[in-house]
Design a protein around this motif. Structure first.
Motif, mmCIF file in Angstrom:
data_model
loop_
_atom_site.group_PDB
_atom_site.id
_atom_site.type_symbol
_atom_site.label_atom_id
_atom_site.label_comp_id
_atom_site.label_asym_id
_atom_site.label_seq_id
_atom_site.Cartn_x
_atom_site.Cartn_y
_atom_site.Cartn_z
ATOM 1 N N THR A 55 -4.193 -28.077 17.393
ATOM 2 C CA THR A 55 -3.024 -27.594 18.145
ATOM 3 C C THR A 55 -3.374 -27.086 19.530
ATOM 4 N N GLY A 56 -4.665 -26.795 19.739
ATOM 5 C CA GLY A 56 -5.064 -26.197 21.007
ATOM 6 C C GLY A 56 -5.137 -24.688 20.947
ATOM 7 N N GLU A 57 -4.579 -24.098 19.868
ATOM 8 C CA GLU A 57 -4.680 -22.667 19.629
ATOM 9 C C GLU A 57 -5.778 -22.452 18.583
ATOM 10 N N ALA A 58 -6.866 -21.833 18.979
ATOM 11 C CA ALA A 58 -8.044 -21.722 18.114
ATOM 12 C C ALA A 58 -7.724 -21.048 16.784
ATOM 13 N N GLN A 59 -6.985 -19.946 16.816
ATOM 14 C CA GLN A 59 -6.708 -19.216 15.584
ATOM 15 C C GLN A 59 -5.822 -20.024 14.639
ATOM 16 N N THR A 60 -4.859 -20.745 15.196
ATOM 17 C CA THR A 60 -4.011 -21.614 14.368
ATOM 18 C C THR A 60 -4.850 -22.712 13.737
ATOM 19 N N ASP A 61 -5.756 -23.299 14.522
ATOM 20 C CA ASP A 61 -6.613 -24.372 14.005
ATOM 21 C C ASP A 61 -7.532 -23.860 12.895
ATOM 22 N N TRP A 62 -8.031 -22.647 13.041
ATOM 23 C CA TRP A 62 -8.862 -22.058 11.990
ATOM 24 C C TRP A 62 -8.059 -21.900 10.701
ATOM 25 N N GLN A 82 -16.836 -17.656 17.532
ATOM 26 C CA GLN A 82 -16.308 -18.807 16.798
ATOM 27 C C GLN A 82 -14.782 -18.785 16.742
ATOM 28 N N GLN A 83 -14.218 -17.589 16.596
ATOM 29 C CA GLN A 83 -12.760 -17.468 16.505
ATOM 30 C C GLN A 83 -12.070 -17.895 17.787
ATOM 31 N N ALA A 84 -12.773 -17.817 18.905
ATOM 32 C CA ALA A 84 -12.186 -18.164 20.197
ATOM 33 C C ALA A 84 -12.194 -19.677 20.439
ATOM 34 N N ARG A 85 -12.821 -20.410 19.534
ATOM 35 C CA ARG A 85 -12.932 -21.862 19.698
ATOM 36 C C ARG A 85 -12.352 -22.575 18.488
ATOM 37 N N THR A 86 -11.925 -23.805 18.701
ATOM 38 C CA THR A 86 -11.450 -24.624 17.581
ATOM 39 C C THR A 86 -12.587 -24.819 16.583
ATOM 40 N N PRO A 87 -12.332 -24.714 15.274
ATOM 41 C CA PRO A 87 -13.415 -24.824 14.280
ATOM 42 C C PRO A 87 -14.089 -26.195 14.304
ATOM 43 N N THR A 88 -15.378 -26.166 14.023
ATOM 44 C CA THR A 88 -16.167 -27.398 13.934
ATOM 45 C C THR A 88 -16.874 -27.439 12.582
ATOM 46 N N ALA A 89 -17.439 -28.588 12.264
ATOM 47 C CA ALA A 89 -18.161 -28.733 11.002
ATOM 48 C C ALA A 89 -19.355 -27.797 10.944
ATOM 49 N N ASP A 90 -19.955 -27.504 12.096
ATOM 50 C CA ASP A 90 -21.129 -26.629 12.130
ATOM 51 C C ASP A 90 -20.764 -25.156 12.007
ATOM 52 N N ALA A 91 -19.521 -24.810 12.325
ATOM 53 C CA ALA A 91 -19.087 -23.408 12.262
ATOM 54 C C ALA A 91 -18.601 -23.090 10.851
ATOM 55 N N PHE A 92 -19.518 -23.123 9.903
ATOM 56 C CA PHE A 92 -19.199 -22.935 8.495
ATOM 57 C C PHE A 92 -19.127 -21.445 8.177
#
Length: 233
Positions: free
Chosen positions: A48-55, A16-26
């Protein structure tokens, strides 16, 4: 790539951390009654395109939405300590902002930089927020000691302090060489040890990261002095 400690502490898997967060990734550490707030947070951020920043953006937005609604961001009684910490810091944050607005503390102050730091103690932690400021007025130090406000005490050479309430102390210290350069800020001493929802015993760095990024930053952005809407102090 090493996984960010605060994400792992919230139960966010490596995949999950490697991908941009989604509503399902609670995140499993969050209150399951707040999935709507999580979905709103995820959909409201600018990706932003950076998964960790988006999280990080989504999590801070989620906590802020929960605080606005008056609901606990985290799940179960075990993690209620984190909600107690949020309440404790929110009260001190409001006290600081009320004092700043009432005293017009930063009216003639030019802030250069700001920084925030968390230090873990045996029973909780200390959050310190410091602004490096330029103050042209040579009478600023005298003004600090005026009563009834701001009513600081002199605690050393060019060092001033005032306790606003239990667990909240402001400080104003002039530079030893450049008397127009000051360190202004406050300390929040929280007697509650944060609870990170993870399998392993968290390090001090993980705890400090969690407090600063997850618990404190949403409060800092949500409650601001009128004169400092553009500064995170």
């Amino acid at each position: 790539m090493a996984q960010p400690p605060f994400l792992s502490a919230l139960g966010v898997s490596a995949i999950q951390q490697a991908r941009t967060p989604t509503a399902d990734a609670f995140p499993i550490a969050f209150n399951p009654n707040n999935k709507a707030e999580w979905a709103t947070a995820v959909h409201s951020i600018e990706v932003t395109g950076e998964a960790q920043t988006d999280w990080g953006l989504a999590i801070r937005q989620y906590v802020q939405l929960c605080q606005a609604r008056g609901v606990f961001p985290f799940q179960n009684v075990h993690l209620a300590r984190n909600d107690q910490i949020s309440d404790f810091m929110r009260e001190r944050r409001r006290s600081f902002v009320n004092f700043i607005d009432q005293s017009q503390f930063f009216e003639n102050v030019k802030i250069r930089t700001t920084e925030r730091h968390v230090t873990v103690t045996d029973v909780g932690f200390v959050l310190t927020v410091t602004a490096t400021a330029y103050i042209k007025d040579p009478s600023f130090g005298n003004w600090l000691t005026q009563t009834p406000i701001p009513n600081f005490s002199i605690v050393g050479k060019d060092q001033h302090s005032r306790i606003l309430e239990q667990g909240l102390r402001m400080f104003a210290n002039a530079d030893d060489i450049d008397k127009q350069s000051w360190n202004l800020g406050y300390e929040i001493v929280c007697p509650i040890y944060p609870d990170l929802p993870d399998q392993h015993t968290p390090s001090k760095a993980e705890i400090e990261n969690f407090v600063l990024k997850i618990l404190w930053m949403p409060l800092l952005k949500a409650v601001r002095p009128r004169q400092l809407t553009h500064r995170l102090i």
